[in-house]
Write an enzyme that holds these catalytic residues in place. Structure first.
Site, mmCIF file in Angstrom:
data_model
loop_
_atom_site.group_PDB
_atom_site.id
_atom_site.type_symbol
_atom_site.label_atom_id
_atom_site.label_comp_id
_atom_site.label_asym_id
_atom_site.label_seq_id
_atom_site.Cartn_x
_atom_site.Cartn_y
_atom_site.Cartn_z
ATOM 1 N N HIS A 222 0.804 -1.218 0.000
ATOM 2 C CA HIS A 222 0.000 0.000 0.000
ATOM 3 C C HIS A 222 0.844 1.278 0.000
ATOM 4 O O HIS A 222 0.307 2.348 -0.299
ATOM 5 C CB HIS A 222 -0.933 0.029 1.208
ATOM 6 C CG HIS A 222 -1.844 -1.154 1.273
ATOM 7 N ND1 HIS A 222 -2.698 -1.495 0.247
ATOM 8 C CD2 HIS A 222 -2.023 -2.090 2.231
ATOM 9 C CE1 HIS A 222 -3.373 -2.581 0.584
ATOM 10 N NE2 HIS A 222 -2.977 -2.965 1.786
ATOM 11 N N GLY B 298 -8.111 -2.479 0.921
ATOM 12 C CA GLY B 298 -9.486 -2.915 0.684
ATOM 13 C C GLY B 298 -10.460 -2.340 1.692
ATOM 14 O O GLY B 298 -11.603 -2.030 1.354
ATOM 15 N N ILE C 203 -1.450 -0.154 -4.178
ATOM 16 C CA ILE C 203 -2.893 -0.309 -4.290
ATOM 17 C C ILE C 203 -3.531 0.202 -3.000
ATOM 18 O O ILE C 203 -2.906 0.212 -1.938
ATOM 19 C CB ILE C 203 -3.314 -1.766 -4.551
ATOM 20 C CG1 ILE C 203 -2.877 -2.695 -3.416
ATOM 21 C CG2 ILE C 203 -2.769 -2.236 -5.904
ATOM 22 C CD1 ILE C 203 -3.414 -4.118 -3.524
#
Length: 131
Positions: free
Chosen positions: A36, A54, A51
């Site tokens: 991340h 979530g 990314i």
């Protein structure tokens, strides 16, 4: 005056994942997984870089429902399936629909797609109290 809802009601919510959002979310959540925050680790994992966490995407889905019902304190239950990671600079559009109203609860189904039309979240179910 209390708001009324009907099965079939729909809503839309849009969030932008700016390039620093994964870093901000890491600081807020404590999720410092290198995928991340380190672009090289993201590339080693098969992505173009970092990314988004979530749980941040999930938080945005819940936010979509909370805005729709008018009170985040009404959210009672959440179930979700992630389809694809959200990348920095993605624009995520959440589409929701009321699927059931019973026993003082409102059930919604939420999906989310990025600006390329790719699903990032499918079959999220968010239940709220009716207030």
């Amino acid at each position: 005056m209390a708001r009324t809802f009907q099965v079939g009601d729909t809503f839309t919510h849009v969030r932008q994942c700016d390039r620093l959002r994964p870093v901000y979310y890491a600081g807020a959540s404590g999720d410092y997984n290198p995928i991340h925050i380190d672009p090289e680790v993201g590339k080693l994992a098969g992505f173009d870089g970092v990314i988004l966490q979530g749980l941040c995407t999930l938080g945005w889905a819940v936010e979509a429902v909370a805005v729709f019902v008018g009170d985040p304190g009404l959210v009672r239950r959440v179930r979700v399936r992630f389809s694809r990671p959200v990348l920095p600079e993605d624009t995520v559009t959440f589409q929701g629909r009321v699927t059931a109203i019973a026993d003082g609860r409102l059930s919604t189904e939420v999906t989310a797609t990025n600006q390329r039309g790719e699903p990032v979240l499918r079959g999220a179910v968010v239940e709220t109290s009716l207030g």
